[in-house]
Every structure is written in C-alpha cells, then in structure tokens.
Design an enzyme around this catalytic site. Sequence first.
Site, short mmCIF file in Angstrom:
data_model
loop_
_atom_site.label_atom_id
_atom_site.label_comp_id
_atom_site.label_asym_id
_atom_site.label_seq_id
_atom_site.Cartn_x
_atom_site.Cartn_y
_atom_site.Cartn_z
N GLY A 98 2.54 9.86 7.17
CA GLY A 98 1.65 10.04 8.04
C GLY A 98 1.46 11.41 8.60
N ARG A 116 -3.04 -11.70 -3.33
CA ARG A 116 -3.83 -10.50 -2.95
C ARG A 116 -4.92 -10.99 -2.19
NH1 ARG A 116 -3.53 -4.82 -3.07
NH2 ARG A 116 -1.37 -5.40 -3.49
N HIS A 136 -8.34 12.81 -0.51
CA HIS A 136 -7.81 12.90 -1.78
C HIS A 136 -7.45 14.24 -1.95
CE1 HIS A 136 -6.92 11.36 -5.84
NE2 HIS A 136 -7.45 12.57 -6.32
N GLY A 153 -16.11 1.97 -6.03
CA GLY A 153 -15.20 2.65 -7.15
C GLY A 153 -13.84 3.27 -6.61
#
Length: 207
Positions: A12, A66, A110, A149
């Site tokens: 975190g 899932r 990212h 995506g």
Amino acid sequence: MLRILVCVSGGGTNLQAVIDAIGSGSLTNTEIIGVISNNKNAYALTRAEQNGIDAVCVSPKDFPDREAFNRAFLEKVNEYHPDLIVLAGFLVAIPAAMIESYRNRIINIHPSLIPSFCGVGFYGLKVHEAALARGVKVTGATVHFVDEGTDTGPIILQKSVQVHQDDTPKTLQQRVMEEAEWQLLPQAIDMIANGRISVEDGKVRYK
C-alpha cells in the site's frame, strides 16, 4: 468532493502517497471512503485502519469460483458509492461488468511507460526485470483509465525515470515508486477531482 475507493493487494505505498497528499493539501477536493484488498494480510489494510479509513478484504479464495468472487467484489464496491476507483497495486482482473458500470471512473498505476512492458504478465518486479533485460535507459510509470484490455485504457499521466547501469529489479522498482508512482497517482486524482481532464475519442485531454 471526489469520493475515491482504493483497491490494493500488497503493502500500500501508493495508498500511503494518496493519504499523505490529501493530508498535505497537494491533493484537493478528495476523500478516501474505503480500501478493498484481495489479500487479508496486505499491509495496506493496516495503513487504512491507522488513518481511520474503512478497510475490507474480499478474497477470491473465499468463493467457489471467479464468477462468485466477481459478483461479491462488485457488490462491495457498489456499497461505497464511489465517484472514482483507484487501483493502486491491485493484482486482480477487474470484472467486465464493473468496467462497464464505472466507465472512465477506474484508474490504474502501472510501473512502466506504456506501451512498453505492460499487458498480461507484466506486474510488480516482472516489469522491472523485463526493462533491465531489454537494456532500456529510461523507464517510468503511467496512470491510465481502465478498460476491457490489460493496460490499454486512455493514458492520463506519465513520468520518466532514469535506469542506472548497476540497477537490480528491486532498486529500479524503488526508484520508479519514489520518483514517479508516488507523485503521479495523487496528481492524476487531483486533476480528476477538480475537473481538469476529459476523455475524447479514447484519449485524455487536459482542460
């Protein structure tokens, strides 16, 4: 006031960067209404509790499949009524129904300059291992909206970071976090909170 829900799987540190930015006033018009982790041992849950933020674990391990997890996860997200969902090191695929419900209201950080070293299989140290294996001289981080995506949604912000000759994946990961991730994520949230960006034709425009 932008109500944000932060989803995280590990320590975190990006969550902490957002908490600190709100505390310092550099991130404005924003409140963290909750933290969700898929990992009951994630230190991010402790960070949330220490800062008086509601925190909960929703783990795929607690569901038969899932599909059941996806339903429960989306139900929990909906309970918070967030304006924005922030994926801060969340290592779970986001259900398609959630992406549809929160179109251009989910962002992700990212640890590379997309479109390099991104997509399926590129997460955590794997990103930095690939960058070093390729011998790139510059890497960085990207904040982007989430679509169907993997790391393909509209890019909000990017920041470059120099690669050093003696870097290891861990030293590079730390530098990318310190010099890019921890700055970009609060900045992107602040821009959204204050109406300074829009998405047009699949691209982010600054106002």
